[in-house]
Write a protein that holds these residues in place. Structure first.
Motif, PDB file in Angstrom:
ATOM      1  N   UNK A  36       4.875  11.072   2.828  1.00 27.99           N
ATOM      2  CA  UNK A  36       5.435  10.452   1.505  1.00 27.99           C
ATOM      3  C   UNK A  36       4.879   8.988   1.427  1.00 27.99           C
ATOM      4  N   UNK A  37       4.355   8.856   0.327  1.00 28.85           N
ATOM      5  CA  UNK A  37       3.805   7.541  -0.200  1.00 28.85           C
ATOM      6  C   UNK A  37       4.490   6.991  -1.454  1.00 28.85           C
ATOM      7  N   UNK A  38       5.345   5.904  -0.973  1.00 29.56           N
ATOM      8  CA  UNK A  38       6.406   5.540  -1.952  1.00 29.56           C
ATOM      9  C   UNK A  38       5.760   3.987  -2.426  1.00 29.56           C
ATOM     10  N   UNK A  39       5.693   3.937  -3.694  1.00 27.72           N
ATOM     11  CA  UNK A  39       5.600   2.632  -4.408  1.00 27.72           C
ATOM     12  C   UNK A  39       6.894   1.790  -4.691  1.00 27.72           C
ATOM     13  N   UNK A  40       7.393   1.222  -4.096  1.00 27.04           N
ATOM     14  CA  UNK A  40       8.543   0.540  -4.374  1.00 27.04           C
ATOM     15  C   UNK A  40       8.683  -0.274  -5.514  1.00 27.04           C
ATOM     16  N   UNK A  41       9.822   0.015  -6.380  1.00 25.04           N
ATOM     17  CA  UNK A  41       9.788  -0.510  -7.484  1.00 25.04           C
ATOM     18  C   UNK A  41       9.063  -0.276  -8.654  1.00 25.04           C
ATOM     19  N   UNK A  42       8.205   0.656  -8.490  1.00 21.72           N
ATOM     20  CA  UNK A  42       7.206   0.938  -9.526  1.00 21.72           C
ATOM     21  C   UNK A  42       8.110   2.078 -10.571  1.00 21.72           C
ATOM     22  N   UNK A  43       7.713   1.851 -11.925  1.00 22.65           N
ATOM     23  CA  UNK A  43       8.325   2.703 -12.968  1.00 22.65           C
ATOM     24  C   UNK A  43       7.611   4.024 -13.145  1.00 22.65           C
ATOM     25  N   UNK A  44       6.625   4.383 -12.396  1.00 19.82           N
ATOM     26  CA  UNK A  44       5.677   5.787 -12.707  1.00 19.82           C
ATOM     27  C   UNK A  44       5.175   5.895 -11.321  1.00 19.82           C
ATOM     28  N   UNK A  45       4.711   6.947 -11.280  1.00 14.83           N
ATOM     29  CA  UNK A  45       3.679   7.311 -10.044  1.00 14.83           C
ATOM     30  C   UNK A  45       2.486   6.724 -10.375  1.00 14.83           C
ATOM     31  N   UNK A  46       1.787   6.603  -9.608  1.00 15.49           N
ATOM     32  CA  UNK A  46       0.218   6.043  -9.804  1.00 15.49           C
ATOM     33  C   UNK A  46      -0.754   6.517  -8.590  1.00 15.49           C
ATOM     34  N   UNK A  47      -2.042   6.287  -8.952  1.00 13.06           N
ATOM     35  CA  UNK A  47      -2.905   6.775  -8.101  1.00 13.06           C
ATOM     36  C   UNK A  47      -3.646   5.460  -7.712  1.00 13.06           C
ATOM     37  N   UNK A  48      -3.761   5.215  -6.354  1.00 13.31           N
ATOM     38  CA  UNK A  48      -4.386   3.963  -5.787  1.00 13.31           C
ATOM     39  C   UNK A  48      -5.524   4.590  -4.565  1.00 13.31           C
ATOM     40  N   UNK A  49      -6.725   4.693  -4.975  1.00 12.08           N
ATOM     41  CA  UNK A  49      -7.826   5.106  -4.271  1.00 12.08           C
ATOM     42  C   UNK A  49      -7.656   6.669  -4.264  1.00 12.08           C
ATOM     43  N   UNK A  50      -7.651   7.086  -2.880  1.00  5.27           N
ATOM     44  CA  UNK A  50      -7.484   8.687  -2.911  1.00  5.27           C
ATOM     45  C   UNK A  50      -5.969   9.215  -2.709  1.00  5.27           C
ATOM     46  N   UNK A  51      -5.096   8.273  -2.656  1.00  2.64           N
ATOM     47  CA  UNK A  51      -3.668   8.567  -2.785  1.00  2.64           C
ATOM     48  C   UNK A  51      -2.745   8.480  -3.869  1.00  2.64           C
ATOM     49  N   UNK A  52      -1.885   9.500  -4.144  1.00  2.91           N
ATOM     50  CA  UNK A  52      -1.068   9.411  -5.264  1.00  2.91           C
ATOM     51  C   UNK A  52       0.301   8.920  -4.728  1.00  2.91           C
ATOM     52  N   UNK A  53       0.476   7.695  -5.236  1.00  3.45           N
ATOM     53  CA  UNK A  53       2.087   7.055  -4.732  1.00  3.45           C
ATOM     54  C   UNK A  53       3.068   7.466  -5.670  1.00  3.45           C
ATOM     55  N   UNK A  54       4.144   7.766  -5.311  1.00  2.13           N
ATOM     56  CA  UNK A  54       5.578   8.156  -6.008  1.00  2.13           C
ATOM     57  C   UNK A  54       6.299   6.969  -6.248  1.00  2.13           C
ATOM     58  N   UNK A  55       7.366   6.989  -7.320  1.00  3.25           N
ATOM     59  CA  UNK A  55       8.356   5.904  -7.432  1.00  3.25           C
ATOM     60  C   UNK A  55       9.568   6.257  -6.126  1.00  3.25           C
ATOM     61  N   UNK A  76      -0.576  -0.701  -6.029  1.00  5.58           N
ATOM     62  CA  UNK A  76       0.594  -0.593  -5.138  1.00  5.58           C
ATOM     63  C   UNK A  76       1.374  -1.732  -4.768  1.00  5.58           C
ATOM     64  N   UNK A  77       0.661  -3.230  -4.812  1.00  4.87           N
ATOM     65  CA  UNK A  77       1.180  -4.313  -4.563  1.00  4.87           C
ATOM     66  C   UNK A  77       1.771  -4.993  -5.893  1.00  4.87           C
ATOM     67  N   UNK A  78       1.595  -4.421  -7.175  1.00  4.53           N
ATOM     68  CA  UNK A  78       2.074  -5.026  -8.276  1.00  4.53           C
ATOM     69  C   UNK A  78       3.309  -4.826  -8.513  1.00  4.53           C
ATOM     70  N   UNK A  79       4.193  -3.992  -7.787  1.00  2.74           N
ATOM     71  CA  UNK A  79       5.806  -4.069  -7.921  1.00  2.74           C
ATOM     72  C   UNK A  79       6.297  -4.135  -6.373  1.00  2.74           C
ATOM     73  N   UNK A  80       7.528  -4.296  -6.692  1.00  2.00           N
ATOM     74  CA  UNK A  80       8.252  -4.172  -5.383  1.00  2.00           C
ATOM     75  C   UNK A  80       9.865  -4.000  -5.764  1.00  2.00           C
ATOM     76  N   UNK A  81      10.734  -3.841  -4.637  1.00  5.56           N
ATOM     77  CA  UNK A  81      12.128  -3.847  -4.849  1.00  5.56           C
ATOM     78  C   UNK A  81      12.673  -4.610  -3.885  1.00  5.56           C
TER      79      UNK A  81
END
Length: 517
Positions: A36-55, A76-81
């Motif tokens: 699991x690659x979780x982008x905390x506080x993000x409103x949408x899934x995103x791609x950072x480098x080679x990894x897909x991050x989920x909400x 990935x650092x632009x949002x947080x919870x």
């Protein structure tokens, strides 16, 4: 228990793979590492480098999302919870795992002044009921850096929890930027007893290197291999390297360089740079002769760490070798000394190293209690905000209204959520809480039938009055020989009150306000 340290710290710009770590143009995409690659506080899934991050939706039910408005910040650092509710004892993420599978858990923090403050708060992080470490990112944030922490741990059940908790000095809301839980191969880091311990990363370095951090896709498990260079001569490898030939499967790129010295001389490497608190550590060192493979591409030397013999007569050939100690006592500065064999044709060298602090697990709550309390939390429509993760651990951070026993396994002893505004129902599995002594759920809006509680032989107090329960009283209620108080008044119960309850000596039974026969 050993004191905790700040484990791995890197600049925000280096936290995630840059373009130089991505697949070459036209090459087939490497499969995303399992986990699991979780982008905390993000409103949408995103791609950072080679990894897909989920909400983080679905992994936590508490906290608020926030964005950080800074130029050139990695997505990935632009949002947080963040977690402003100071009444909650802890704030948890829960992820499905496989019991007995080993995972690399990574938490990432970048404050960014999201709350208008000058300095980030200090708080604790917890994994599966074990207090992992303090999170103090102040110094790094002042340098424009983010902070990450890593732990290797095994799944203890069907889920793994990663939680944050306030400390007495926590001045504002705890927060988190990213959470990763990555599956590791069964052969990796398999000498530790994960029923009793976890391992916190102190350092993972590739020697003789400068520049970027090596990670995925070079490392299929997305471990971060930081460059480490000192005054020793560096050397580049010219031989083919296969990660599968090494225990722990280090990426070939992490072994492409090393530090060495001249023939007949000792090689001293002071690594990691930070002083270590007195504790027990897992140390893995990687060696590979950099010359083109031949009958002469070998070198033999002894390895010592802080004066202790680590390995004698190590033969570092072109194929490579890893040696380790899984319970090594270290403190202060760490010095690796490589002493060459008198017949070795070239000087000693070292390519990479990993060091982890051994963390004793903080106890274990009985599995049946964890499952039953989890079922109860899901059956309530509005449970307290800290009802996630381990219901009992760490001590003093049990769920709101829950009291647990000392010892092992830990048992749930008491549940008190009187007048808590609860709605929902009670699951059948609540009857599996066989260590329970008192339950007080008076004055809520709970509905449905009262489950079979016949297995709760230690139950002395059961207050369910002032709710909306319906149906009949189960005959098994008569078997609760230690029951002293049974408050069922002001519900919608029907049928007949069992004779064994009405005539039970010493029982304070209250049933008015129902529809009994």
């Amino acid at each position: 228990m050993p004191s905790r340290i700040t484990f791995l710290v890197v600049a925000a710009a280096a936290l995630f793979p840059t373009s130089s770590s991505q697949q070459p143009a036209g090459a087939p995409a490497a499969p995303q590492p399992r986990g699991f690659y979780i982008s905390c506080g993000s409103a949408k899934d995103l791609q950072a480098g080679s990894i897909k991050w989920v909400r983080d939706e679905g992994f936590t039910a508490v906290g608020n999302a926030s964005t950080i408005d800074k130029p050139d910040l990695l997505p990935v650092l632009a949002t947080l919870r963040f977690f402003p509710d100071a009444t909650a004892r802890k704030y948890c993420y829960e992820l499905p795992v496989v019991k007995g599978t080993r995972y690399l858990v990574r938490t990432t923090y970048f404050y960014g002044g999201f709350d208008g403050g000058k300095d980030p708060p200090v708080f604790d992080q917890i994994i599966d009921g074990t207090r992992w470490s303090a999170v103090n990112t102040t110094d790094n944030y002042r340098r424009g850096m983010s902070t990450y922490f890593e732990m290797v741990a095994e799944g203890q059940g069907r889920s793994m929890s990663v939680c944050l908790a306030r400390r007495p000095e926590t001045a504002s809301s705890p927060f988190i930027s990213a959470l990763e839980v990555i599956d590791l191969d069964d052969s990796m880091y398999n000498t530790t007893d994960y029923e009793r311990y976890a391992m916190s990363t102190v350092a993972r370095s590739r020697f003789g290197s400068k520049g970027e951090i090596v990670s995925y896709p070079d490392d299929q498990y997305n471990r971060y291999w930081a460059p480490f260079a000192d005054a020793n001569p560096a050397v580049e490898s010219h031989s083919s390297i296969s990660p599968d030939d090494f225990w722990n499967q280090p990426p070939a790129k992490a072994l492409k360089a090393g530090v060495t010295t001249s023939r007949g001389k000792n090689l001293t490497v002071r690594w990691p740079p930070a002083e270590l608190p007195a504790a027990t550590y897992y140390v893995a060192l990687y060696f590979q002769d950099p010359r083109t493979a031949s009958a002469y591409s070998w070198r033999v030397f002894d390895v010592a760490v802080n004066g202790q013999q680590f390995f004698r007569g190590l033969n570092a050939s072109a194929a490579g070798v890893m040696v380790y100690s899984n319970m090594m006592q270290l403190s202060g500065k760490t010095e690796i000394l490589l002493t060459p064999n008198a017949t070795s044709p070239v000087g000693p060298l070292i390519n990479a190293g990993e060091i982890y602090q051994i963390v004793p697990l903080g106890g274990k709550t009985a599995t049946r209690d964890v499952v039953a309390m989890g079922d109860l939390a899901r059956s309530l429509k509005n449970p307290p905000p800290d009802w996630a993760g381990d219901p009992c651990l760490p001590p003093q951070l049990s769920w709101t209204g829950v009291v647990c026993s000392p010892g092992s396994p830990v048992r749930v002893l008491s549940l008190d959520l009187k007048n808590h505004g609860l709605s929902g129902s009670l699951p059948d599995s609540i009857g599996n809480l066989t260590g329970m002594q008192t339950i007080n759920l008076s004055g809520n809006k709970l509905s449905g039938s009262i489950p079979d509680l016949g297995g709760m032989r230690t139950l002395t107090v059961l207050h369910l009055d002032g709710n909306q329960f319906s149906g009949t009283i189960k005959p098994s209620m008569e078997t609760l020989i230690n029951l002293k108080e049974l408050y069922l008044n002001n519900n919608n119960l029907t049928g007949k009150i069992p004779d064994g309850l009405e005539n039970k000596p010493g029982l304070d039974l209250r049933t008015e306000g129902n529809k009994f026969e």
